[in-house]
Design a protein around this motif. Sequence first.
Motif, PDB file in Angstrom:
ATOM      1  N   LYS A 133       0.812  -1.221   0.000  1.00  0.00           N
ATOM      2  CA  LYS A 133       0.000   0.000   0.000  1.00  0.00           C
ATOM      3  C   LYS A 133       0.847   1.274   0.000  1.00  0.00           C
ATOM      4  O   LYS A 133       0.402   2.303  -0.507  1.00  0.00           O
ATOM      5  N   GLY A 185      -4.519  -7.885   2.156  1.00  0.00           N
ATOM      6  CA  GLY A 185      -5.753  -7.508   1.482  1.00  0.00           C
ATOM      7  C   GLY A 185      -6.887  -8.026   2.326  1.00  0.00           C
ATOM      8  O   GLY A 185      -6.670  -8.457   3.466  1.00  0.00           O
ATOM      9  N   GLU A 309      -7.344   2.194  -3.579  1.00  0.00           N
ATOM     10  CA  GLU A 309      -6.332   1.205  -3.950  1.00  0.00           C
ATOM     11  C   GLU A 309      -6.691   0.565  -5.287  1.00  0.00           C
ATOM     12  O   GLU A 309      -7.789   0.724  -5.790  1.00  0.00           O
ATOM     13  N   ASN A 311      -6.544  -3.455  -6.918  1.00  0.00           N
ATOM     14  CA  ASN A 311      -6.300  -4.862  -6.595  1.00  0.00           C
ATOM     15  C   ASN A 311      -5.955  -5.565  -7.891  1.00  0.00           C
ATOM     16  O   ASN A 311      -6.701  -5.486  -8.871  1.00  0.00           O
TER      17      ASN A 311
HETATM   18 MG    MG Z   1      -6.750  -4.533  -1.385  1.00  0.00          MG
END
Ligand code: MG
Length: 352
Positions: A133, A185, A309, A311
């Motif tokens: 992150k 996650g 974010e 993914n």
């Molecule tokens: Mg994530």
Amino acid sequence: MKKRIGLLYGGKSAEHEVSLSTARAVTGALNFEEYEVYPIFITPEGEWRRGELLKKPASTIEELQFGDDVTILENNITDFLIDNNGKAIQFDVIFPLLHGTNGEDGTVQGLLEVLNLPYVGNGVLASSAGMDKVIMKQLFEIAGLPQVPYTYFIRSDWANEQEAIIARCEEKLDWPMFVKPANLGSSVGINKATNRDELVKAIEIALQYDRKIVVEQGIVAREVELAVLGNDFPEVSVPGEIKPVTEFYDYDSKYKDGSTALIIPAELPVNTVSGLQDLAKRAFKAIDGSGLVRADFFVTADNSIYINEVNTMPGFTPVSMYPLLWQHTNVSYPELIDRLITLAIERFEEKQ
Ligand code: MG
Ligand code: ADP
Ligand code: MG
């Protein structure tokens, strides 16, 4: 000639079970006239097992776990490439359906690179950048994408200068704050803090999962996600909104209680939709994505947009957001799978 696919699923990760359901659904959507499908199962302990060529879609996830009567490809991960007569299986493409660590983070992608095999989805760099992150936020910053203020530190900093870190959080960020392990996650290890005591507690929890911690400004906003598909010229789906019933979109609301509503398309002004679509593409490019990403945003009451974010291997069952977003953008689940396979082969050939 049929394309020979290695479906890679399971994995040494918190999202092992999710991956199995995804694999079952994918075998149901693949056209067996067009594809030869080899199942490759990674156990929760990280052992690799290759099954026999699938004759038809798997009807249960147990079928994809092979039971105990299968030879374990012990100590030699690359044995999945060898058939029972000792001959190499020529795969046209590997389809990793792995989430989280040891699968979505560039490690498996690195193995497939070394083996010179085409594979679906993001490469090593995008996968690992998307899993961290802090790195992801730094790349977004360079690309000029709007995001909430944040700060970060590593475990040894916390041990030495706890007071200074708390002071830095209070100086840079308003309450409430969100504390996150940098490399997970599924909301694992994430907590909201509304005061100093909670902040310290949240940090100590997050440190149990990772050596790198992100603290960011909490925001009151809707959660809106878009699906990106492609390589150099990616396409973007309509936006979808997540409405968790819990305080935030935590692990249980993602996978267990099924209480989260997905609203597709999200009800948003046209300008906001095009703004989101533009930002989703830029986020994909910022991490140098390929194949697919799901880009997740916060949209406030006055329609300001912040990226949360991306993914790189989003939930991929037929009832997950990513495939549903494409379904509402006129790409069916089987078609989406075909497109991803084609994109993987194109990227591989371009590299040769
Ligand atoms: Mg994530
Ligand atoms: P993960 O990669 O585990 O999904 P996220 O960063 O998306 O981690 O955080 C999980 C959830 O926590 C989000 O979907 C959202 O509900 C909530 N959340 C995360 N960051 C914030 C924030 N800054 N403000 C408000 N809610 C947040
Ligand atoms: Mg998230």
